[in-house]
Each structure stands twice: as C-alpha cells, then as structure tokens.
Design an enzyme around this catalytic site. Structure first.
Site, short mmCIF file in Angstrom:
data_model
loop_
_atom_site.label_atom_id
_atom_site.label_comp_id
_atom_site.label_asym_id
_atom_site.label_seq_id
_atom_site.Cartn_x
_atom_site.Cartn_y
_atom_site.Cartn_z
N TYR A 129 0.85 -1.20 0.00
CA TYR A 129 0.00 0.00 0.00
C TYR A 129 0.88 1.24 0.00
O TYR A 129 1.79 1.38 0.83
CB TYR A 129 -0.92 0.01 1.22
CG TYR A 129 -1.93 1.13 1.17
CD1 TYR A 129 -3.14 0.96 0.51
CD2 TYR A 129 -1.66 2.37 1.74
CE1 TYR A 129 -4.07 1.99 0.43
CE2 TYR A 129 -2.57 3.40 1.67
CZ TYR A 129 -3.78 3.21 1.00
OH TYR A 129 -4.69 4.25 0.92
N GLN A 193 -10.74 0.06 1.49
CA GLN A 193 -11.19 -0.80 0.40
C GLN A 193 -10.01 -1.47 -0.31
O GLN A 193 -10.13 -2.60 -0.80
CB GLN A 193 -12.06 -0.02 -0.60
CG GLN A 193 -11.42 1.17 -1.26
CD GLN A 193 -11.59 2.47 -0.49
OE1 GLN A 193 -11.72 2.45 0.74
NE2 GLN A 193 -11.61 3.58 -1.20
N ASN A 217 -3.36 6.01 6.55
CA ASN A 217 -4.02 6.74 7.63
C ASN A 217 -4.65 5.78 8.63
O ASN A 217 -4.49 4.56 8.56
CB ASN A 217 -5.05 7.72 7.05
CG ASN A 217 -6.17 7.02 6.29
OD1 ASN A 217 -6.42 5.83 6.49
ND2 ASN A 217 -6.85 7.75 5.43
N GLN A 262 9.82 16.58 10.00
CA GLN A 262 8.77 15.61 10.32
C GLN A 262 7.42 16.29 10.49
O GLN A 262 6.39 15.75 10.11
CB GLN A 262 9.13 14.83 11.58
CG GLN A 262 10.30 13.89 11.42
CD GLN A 262 10.12 12.92 10.26
OE1 GLN A 262 10.85 12.98 9.28
NE2 GLN A 262 9.17 12.03 10.37
N HIS A 265 4.89 16.60 7.56
CA HIS A 265 4.19 15.42 7.04
C HIS A 265 2.69 15.52 7.27
O HIS A 265 1.89 15.19 6.39
CB HIS A 265 4.69 14.15 7.73
CG HIS A 265 5.85 13.50 7.06
ND1 HIS A 265 5.75 12.80 5.88
CD2 HIS A 265 7.16 13.43 7.42
CE1 HIS A 265 6.93 12.33 5.55
NE2 HIS A 265 7.81 12.70 6.46
N GLU A 331 9.94 6.39 16.24
CA GLU A 331 10.06 5.88 14.87
C GLU A 331 11.44 6.24 14.32
O GLU A 331 12.16 5.41 13.80
CB GLU A 331 8.96 6.48 14.01
CG GLU A 331 9.02 6.07 12.56
CD GLU A 331 8.03 6.85 11.70
OE1 GLU A 331 7.79 6.41 10.55
OE2 GLU A 331 7.52 7.90 12.14
N HIS A 332 11.79 7.53 14.41
CA HIS A 332 13.11 8.02 14.01
C HIS A 332 13.77 8.66 15.22
O HIS A 332 13.17 9.52 15.86
CB HIS A 332 13.00 9.10 12.93
CG HIS A 332 12.13 8.74 11.76
ND1 HIS A 332 10.79 9.09 11.69
CD2 HIS A 332 12.41 8.08 10.62
CE1 HIS A 332 10.28 8.67 10.55
NE2 HIS A 332 11.24 8.03 9.88
N ASP A 365 14.79 8.65 4.79
CA ASP A 365 13.52 8.61 4.06
C ASP A 365 13.73 8.23 2.60
O ASP A 365 12.83 7.65 1.98
CB ASP A 365 12.83 9.98 4.11
CG ASP A 365 12.22 10.27 5.46
OD1 ASP A 365 12.01 9.33 6.24
OD2 ASP A 365 11.96 11.45 5.76
N GLU A 419 2.65 -34.96 30.54
CA GLU A 419 1.62 -34.08 29.97
C GLU A 419 0.32 -34.82 29.72
O GLU A 419 -0.61 -34.26 29.12
CB GLU A 419 2.15 -33.44 28.69
CG GLU A 419 3.29 -32.48 28.93
CD GLU A 419 3.67 -31.68 27.69
OE1 GLU A 419 3.17 -31.98 26.58
OE2 GLU A 419 4.48 -30.74 27.84
N HIS A 424 1.25 -39.77 22.32
CA HIS A 424 2.54 -39.21 21.91
C HIS A 424 3.66 -40.21 22.23
O HIS A 424 4.54 -40.48 21.41
CB HIS A 424 2.82 -37.89 22.65
CG HIS A 424 2.09 -36.71 22.09
ND1 HIS A 424 0.73 -36.65 21.99
CD2 HIS A 424 2.57 -35.52 21.62
CE1 HIS A 424 0.38 -35.48 21.48
NE2 HIS A 424 1.49 -34.77 21.24
#
Length: 434
Positions: A129, A193, A217, A262, A265, A331-332, A365, A419, A424
């Site tokens: 995406y 979608q 988003n 930043q 953005h 993040e950075h 980036d 167990e 087994h």
C-alpha cells in the site's frame, strides 16, 4: 511553540515515563467500526464496491481499477530527469542493503544422526500500500517493493489511491517508481477498500495476497488490524514522529530543521527534542520559529509542532535522555551529542537511529539504504521496521535416524506421560520396539 516537559528533578520509572512522553491521540479501535462494513462490501461486491468507495472517498471512479501497463511505462516520460536519477540511486542503495540482510539457512547437528535445520522461504504474493493524502510517496514504493524483491517474492501488487487530477490513476511519480522496479500490477484503489481487495481478492481483478505492508491513515491501519490473520501485516502505522537527543555540542539550526522536516508530514506528526541543555532548547525554539514561518506547509507544520504529540523534554543528564528516548521508542531517533556513536549503541528502542549531525532523518527517508517503513507510537519498544523477514517464513526441518531417536526416545515418552498425552509416547515406543 513546543510545549515543555521538565524531568530534571524527577526520578522516573519506565512506567512513569510512558505516562508523560508526548503522544498523538489515534484510536484505531474506533476506526474499526467505519472500516468493517467497507471490508465486507468489498468481499461481497468486488469491483462495484471499489468503484463506489473511490467515488465517495477520492472523488473519482477510475476507468481502470488496474492501471494499464502502458500507462505505467508512460509515467516515466513525464518525470523530471533529476527525480528519476534520484529514484534509481535510492533503489540501488536500498537493494544493496536489503539483499545483504536476508538471513542465511542454518543446519545444526544436535547429536550424532540428529540434524535440525532452518530455511527462510519467501511468501508467494504480497500487496503493498502506497498512501496518497497530503504528499506523494514514490519513496514508499521503493522501500516496500525492493525489500520484497530482495526477500525473493515474485508476485507483487501495488495499490495507491486514485487521483482526480490524473484521470483516476495514482500519481504519475508513483507509477514511474513502479516502472523502474519492474512492477506492472498496480491498482488505483486506496483506503480500507484497498486493504480488503488485497486480503480477500476480487473476482476478475486481483488475486488475494499473503502479506500486506505499507503505511496509511488511521482507516488503513484499522483495516490492516481487521484482516490480520487472514493475511500477514507489517504493522499498524500511526502518525510519523522524530525524537532528537541533543546536548550542548548540537547545532540548534540542524535540530530545528529536522524537527520541522517531520512536522510537515501531517498535523498529527510528532517532533520531540530531548536535551539536558536548557540554553540549547531556547536556541532550537528560536530557529524553529524562524524556519516554520518560512516553510511551505506552514499550517500543518504549526499544528503538529503545537500539538500534544510534540514537546521539548528537559533532562538532568545524558543518562536520563537515553532513558526517556527508550521509553518513547521513536520511529526516528537522531543523536546530536558529543559522542553520538557511543550514545547510539546504548539505545534499545527506536525504529531507526540516525547518528551525528550529518545523518538526518530525510536521508533515511530516501537514500540512506535503510528502510523508512518503521514502527510508530512507541511500538519500537517491541517491533521492527520493514525488513526482508517481513516477507519470509522460517521453516524448520527435523531429520533423526533410528539410533538418534533411540538415544532420546525414553525422554520423549517421559515428557509425554507427564503431559498426559500417552499416544505421543506410543508413537515413539512403536519405533523403539521395532
């Protein structure tokens, strides 16, 4: 402009710090109520639903939901030569780094006749995406596609919102980046979608994928949460953020420029300065005012810088600065200190670390070679950025001969009995008695 958080006289635990570090308010759970019916409609009604949502949310219903290959190639002709040159350089550097990070297979002889191996297998198909919104992100095409290609993925679908000004196609620069990377499966579909299309597939249009990656988003993040388990996802990306650890040696204009980079953005972007030098904080504020007043995206930058997610955090010393940075999990994270490399080595929570005055976030980036799809909202405390393992599956192979099984068979039976799983143990005993 930036709010102040003074921690100099406070001895705080990690729990305390998590409560005071600045964060954007993002409610992915609330957005789920919006995206759930969208995903259901895409699953049930396919292309008709995609067209309707394109008209509703993007203001255009594309003539072709899948962009014709000739349109992808034609996008190269409309691009500035300098942009194409920069994209090629970005692709080369990102590919060089990511190819080198593919983990090798491992084979261990744990005992004579007993071998356990691990190999990494690429997923069959991925959906990537690329957001639209306030900016154009060909760099996201590079980061996602090159990483998948380096991992060995052979079926790649890219989707990006249709743009009314470009006849319902994704932005030409997005298409040009796809062309440079040899990707010819591109869709003019955005939002939740698009995530539904990739996760469930759409008859006559798009086959379902195994993994979905790429930022978007809050509705894209919510849609990824909803389909997680049907497919794999990289993360639920939130608003972008930068934190900068700086001391008295830092250049205040560099720091201000990076905080602003930043903030432009998104109005919810976070810009955080962590410093033990109050005089530096004052000089950064002055430089930030000057730069913000002159910036192109003044309104959203100012909203970001004055929001609750941005702040100057004053610390007692570099030790506390590192503690704050690890709790924030940026993040950075940039390091502007006297011994930046040594400080960087001590950081345990960050999506990516940028060391020294000449390694700013915008380098990462685009052209550093690292990946810019990174964990946000403090998730760097436990999550990684996009990397080749995002598209790989680790598969173990176990090969024991009869003697190797006989050596440990009675121990397997003992554990199975403990167990209360007697069948087994019988599966082992059948071989030992043979």
């Amino acid at each position: 402009m930036l709010s102040r958080i003074d921690l100099r006289d406070r001895d705080l635990t990690t729990r305390d710090l998590l409560a005071v570090v600045p964060r954007a308010e993002v409610d992915v759970a609330d957005a789920l109520a919006t995206v759930t019916p969208i995903l259901a409609q895409v699953r049930e009604r396919g292309q008709d639903a995609l067209r309707e949502y394109g008209e509703r949310f993007d203001g255009v219903s594309p003539e072709h939901l899948r962009v014709p290959v000739e349109r992808i190639e034609a996008a190269l002709e409309s691009q500035d030569a300098a942009v194409l040159d920069a994209l090629r350089e970005s692709i080369a550097r990102v590919r060089a780094f990511h190819v080198a990070t593919v983990p090798p297979p491992v084979s261990v002889v744990v005992a004579p006749g007993a071998t356990v191996s691990q190999k990494w297998i690429p997923v069959g198909r991925v959906g990537l995406y690329v957001p639209g919104g306030l900016a154009v992100y060909p760099s996201s095409v590079v980061m996602n596609v090159v990483t998948a290609q380096a991992a060995g993925v052979t079926s790649i679908a890219v989707t990006s919102p249709p743009q009314r000004e470009f006849g319902g196609e994704p932005h030409p620069t997005i298409l040009a980046a796809c062309a440079l990377l040899g990707v010819d499966e591109v869709y003019a579909v955005g939002g939740a979608q698009a995530i539904g299309m990739l996760a469930y597939g759409v008859d006559g249009l798009c086959e379902p994928v195994d993994v979905i990656t790429g930022p978007g988003n809050v509705y894209v993040a919510a849609a990824k949460r909803a389909v997680n388990g049907v497919v794999g996802i990289d993360a639920e990306a939130g608003p972008t953020e930068i934190a900068i650890i700086a001391d008295h040696t830092a250049d205040p204009d560099f720091v201000a420029a990076d905080l602003l980079s930043q903030a432009e953005h998104d109005p919810m972007a976070g810009s955080v300065l962590i410093t033990d030098d109050e005089d530096l904080a004052e000089r950064v504020e002055e430089a930030l005012h000057r730069r913000t007043d002159a910036t192109k995206h003044l309104a959203r930058s100012k909203e970001a810088l004055t929001g609750r997610q941005s702040a100057i955090i004053l610390t007692a010393n570099i030790e506390q600065s590192i503690q704050v940075a690890d709790a924030y999990g940026a993040e950075h994270l940039e390091i502007h200190t006297a011994d930046a490399a040594a400080v960087a080595e001590r950081i345990t929570s960050a999506g990516a670390i940028f060391v020294g005055a000449h390694s700013p976030v915008p380098l990462g980036d685009y052209l550093a070679g690292s990946n810019h799809v990174l964990p946000t909202g403090g998730t760097a405390r436990f999550a990684s950025g996009l990397n080749t393992t995002s598209f790989l599956k680790a598969v173990s192979t176990i090969h024991y001969n009869a003697d190797a099984l006989a050596e440990v068979g009675h121990k397997v039976i003992a554990l199975a009995t403990a167990e209360d799983l007697p069948a087994h143990g019988e599966a082992i005993r059948a071989r030992l008695e043979r």
